[in-house]
Design an enzyme around this catalytic site. Structure first.
Site, PDB file in Angstrom:
ATOM      1  N   HIS A  28      34.626  -7.645  89.724  1.00  0.00           N
ATOM      2  CA  HIS A  28      34.699  -6.336  89.197  1.00  0.00           C
ATOM      3  C   HIS A  28      33.561  -5.616  90.078  1.00  0.00           C
ATOM      4  CE1 HIS A  28      33.955  -2.448  86.760  1.00  0.00           C
ATOM      5  NE2 HIS A  28      35.169  -2.638  86.287  1.00  0.00           N
ATOM      6  N   GLN A  60      34.787  -9.081  79.906  1.00  0.00           N
ATOM      7  CA  GLN A  60      36.303  -9.136  79.452  1.00  0.00           C
ATOM      8  C   GLN A  60      36.511 -10.627  78.657  1.00  0.00           C
ATOM      9  OE1 GLN A  60      38.904  -7.530  79.841  1.00  0.00           O
ATOM     10  NE2 GLN A  60      37.872  -6.187  81.332  1.00  0.00           N
ATOM     11  N   LYS A  94      34.696  -3.222  74.808  1.00  0.00           N
ATOM     12  CA  LYS A  94      36.010  -4.102  75.032  1.00  0.00           C
ATOM     13  C   LYS A  94      36.003  -5.116  73.730  1.00  0.00           C
ATOM     14  CE  LYS A  94      35.361  -3.835  79.906  1.00  0.00           C
ATOM     15  NZ  LYS A  94      36.425  -2.644  80.382  1.00  0.00           N
ATOM     16  N   ASP A 141      29.014 -12.339  83.970  1.00  0.00           N
ATOM     17  CA  ASP A 141      29.625 -11.132  83.623  1.00  0.00           C
ATOM     18  C   ASP A 141      30.700 -11.256  82.238  1.00  0.00           C
ATOM     19  OD1 ASP A 141      31.014  -8.574  83.103  1.00  0.00           O
ATOM     20  OD2 ASP A 141      31.534  -8.150  85.163  1.00  0.00           O
ATOM     21  N   CYS A 176      38.995  -1.494  89.547  1.00  0.00           N
ATOM     22  CA  CYS A 176      37.632  -1.636  89.967  1.00  0.00           C
ATOM     23  C   CYS A 176      37.417  -2.932  90.665  1.00  0.00           C
ATOM     24  CB  CYS A 176      36.638  -1.484  89.054  1.00  0.00           C
ATOM     25  SG  CYS A 176      36.783   0.361  88.168  1.00  0.00           S
TER      26      CYS A 176
HETATM   27  N1  7TS Z   1      32.993  -6.204  84.417  1.00  0.00           N
HETATM   28  C1  7TS Z   1      34.288  -6.666  84.021  1.00  0.00           C
HETATM   29  C2  7TS Z   1      34.810  -7.823  84.382  1.00  0.00           C
HETATM   30  C3  7TS Z   1      34.986  -5.310  83.628  1.00  0.00           C
HETATM   31  O1  7TS Z   1      36.372  -5.757  83.446  1.00  0.00           O
HETATM   32  C4  7TS Z   1      34.368  -4.256  83.450  1.00  0.00           C
HETATM   33  C5  7TS Z   1      35.291  -2.941  82.986  1.00  0.00           C
HETATM   34  C6  7TS Z   1      33.066  -4.319  83.696  1.00  0.00           C
HETATM   35  C7  7TS Z   1      32.295  -5.260  83.975  1.00  0.00           C
HETATM   36  C8  7TS Z   1      32.094  -2.905  83.397  1.00  0.00           C
HETATM   37  O2  7TS Z   1      31.984  -2.570  82.082  1.00  0.00           O
HETATM   38  P1  7TS Z   1      31.402  -1.454  81.371  1.00  0.00           P
HETATM   39  O3  7TS Z   1      31.290  -1.774  80.107  1.00  0.00           O
HETATM   40  O4  7TS Z   1      30.001  -1.211  82.011  1.00  0.00           O
HETATM   41  O5  7TS Z   1      32.299  -0.473  81.498  1.00  0.00           O
HETATM   42  N2  7TS Z   1      36.624  -3.140  83.071  1.00  0.00           N
HETATM   43  C9  7TS Z   1      37.499  -2.001  83.072  1.00  0.00           C
HETATM   44  C10 7TS Z   1      39.018  -2.369  83.299  1.00  0.00           C
HETATM   45  O6  7TS Z   1      39.289  -3.194  83.765  1.00  0.00           O
HETATM   46  N3  7TS Z   1      39.600  -1.061  83.015  1.00  0.00           N
HETATM   47  O7  7TS Z   1      38.797  -0.029  82.741  1.00  0.00           O
HETATM   48  C11 7TS Z   1      37.411  -0.689  82.669  1.00  0.00           C
END
Ligand code: 7TS
Length: 407
Positions: A124, A204, A227, A201, A364
């Site tokens: 990501h 997910q 999530k 990371d 992303c």
């Molecule tokens: N890493 C991964 C693998 C992700 O899927 C996401 C968010 C992030 C980091 C960022 O996480 P956050 O909590 O800081 O937002 N992914 C997604 C997605 O797949 N669609 O919307 C957000």
């Protein structure tokens, strides 16, 4: 999980009763953010009604109550990922901020010209861009592990690229596009053999599978509450004490100091050193409630989602012209697909008219899109409240897409 138990779980998510354009909501955008059970919503509301005050400050009863609940949430998270101590869990806004913290603090302190940061083709942007900036600042270089055609990480290529120049391996636990579950233990063993640290990371992963940070030997692990059935705006960084202790603070201000004069400041112990300012108290407590909800259900949910993933692949494979991106063995319930020349946004819009929520775009992951040879995909992603009926609705809505486009 028996069907009855599943139904009772669905009952706990009030939003699932919404109708969208007159249709039953079929929510398949869980990789972007899952919905919230009553217990999480109620915990946050109760906190504001009965317990709110600033934490770690007041001598008064409410401040103590808020602090106790906030620190209890940290211990719940510690237990959930089996960290050795609660001080190794630092609250952040989410996975993005957790990665930024490590890249800025650890990266700027320990990386030097000639060092390498190893990432993977399926990362990501949150696990690419912070490292890119740190590489520019320190003279380190980014190298990238490719994926195989089924969406698995190319472990042979990783082995070849790993040598003593690599100081950090940044890898996602579960791909938010392909659903691939990466072999974290194998990766930490390979990386540690050459002296590299590993940041995983976990954005997910944690809502869908059990993680033990000690058993997996990770150095850093990042988390996103929203999530995993918890509120938005909160997440965490797990880091081994030895590493966090050696790292300078990432942001500066109140709450993270031991003493301040205009000449010199000394810093507080973990985890306060990395938590300046008033934290997101209510949502940390809400995350604690999400963990209490999720943890006892996690194995059943994992089993159910694995079966539903196979079922989704089966049903979508029946649709002529539909291509699924990501078929790695043991993959998680994130199913990305394209349909002939139909733009994924058009797929998403037509599905929405049938009450089906999916995500469409590059997710992303633009470097991964380039590898897949597409600009974007549509993506259905599962959670513990999804059913076969949801997938049947998705499949018939996709047939509708074919009709609209005369395929
Ligand atoms: N890493 C991964 C693998 C992700 O899927 C996401 C968010 C992030 C980091 C960022 O996480 P956050 O909590 O800081 O937002 N992914 C997604 C997605 O797949 N669609 O919307 C957000």
């Amino acid at each position: 999980m028996a069907l009855a138990a599943l139904e009772s779980t669905r009952e706990q998510f009030p939003i699932l009763k919404e109708t969208i354009r007159g249709k039953r909501l079929v929510y398949l955008d869980n990789a972007a953010s899952t919905q919230k059970p009553d217990v999480v919503i109620d915990t946050i509301s109760d906190y504001y009604r009965h317990s709110h005050a600033n934490v770690h400050r007041g001598v008064h009863a409410l401040s103590q109550r808020a602090t106790d609940q906030f620190e209890h949430a940290r211990r719940l998270l510690q237990g959930f990922i089996n960290a050795r101590e609660d001080a190794e869990v630092v609250f952040t806004k989410g996975s993005t901020e957790a990665i930024n913290l490590v890249a800025a603090s650890w990266g700027r302190t320990f990386l030097q010209p000639g060092d390498r940061i190893m990432l993977t083709e399926m990362e990501h942007h949150a696990n690419i861009v912070p490292w890119q900036v740190v590489a520019q600042q320190t003279g380190a270089e980014i190298i990238v592990v490719p994926i195989l055609d089924d969406g698995s990480l190319d472990m042979e290529a990783m082995a070849k690229l790993l040598d003593e120049r690599v100081k950090m391996v940044g890898v996602t636990h579960v791909s938010n596009v392909l659903g691939t579950v990466n072999p974290i233990l194998e990766i930490t063993q390979m990386a540690h053999a050459v002296g590299a640290k590993v940041l995983v990371d976990g954005a997910q992963a944690l809502g869908h599978l059990r993680m033990d940070v000690q058993a997996a030997g990770v150095d850093f692990y990042t988390m996103a509450s929203h999530k995993m059935y918890g509120p938005t705006g909160i997440g965490a960084l797990y880091g081994r004490r030895e590493l966090l202790d050696a790292m300078p603070p990432y942001q500066l201000g109140g709450g993270m100091i031991r003493s301040v004069t205009f000449e010199k400041t000394t810093y507080a112990a973990l985890p306060d050193k990395f938590e300046p300012g008033t934290p997101n108290i209510a949502d940390a407590i809400g995350l604690g409630a999400a963990i209490e909800f999720l943890s006892p259900r996690l194995e059943d949910a994992h089993h159910l989602e694995s079966e539903l993933t196979l079922y989704t692949h089966e049903r979508l494979s029946e649709i002529p012209g539909l291509k699924i991106h990501g078929t790695a063995p043991g993959k998680a319930g994130t199913i990305s697909f394209t349909m002939a020349d139909v733009h994924p946004h058009d797929i998403g819009t037509i599905l929405d008219s049938e009450g089906v929520a999916v995500r469409a775009g590059h997710h992303c992951c633009q470097p991964l899109m380039a590898r897949l040879g597409v600009a974007a995909t549509a993506r259905a992603s599962l959670a513990l409240y999804n059913t076969r009926e949801d997938i049947d609705v998705l499949a018939s809505a996709l047939r509708r897409v074919r009709e609209v486009f005369g395929l």
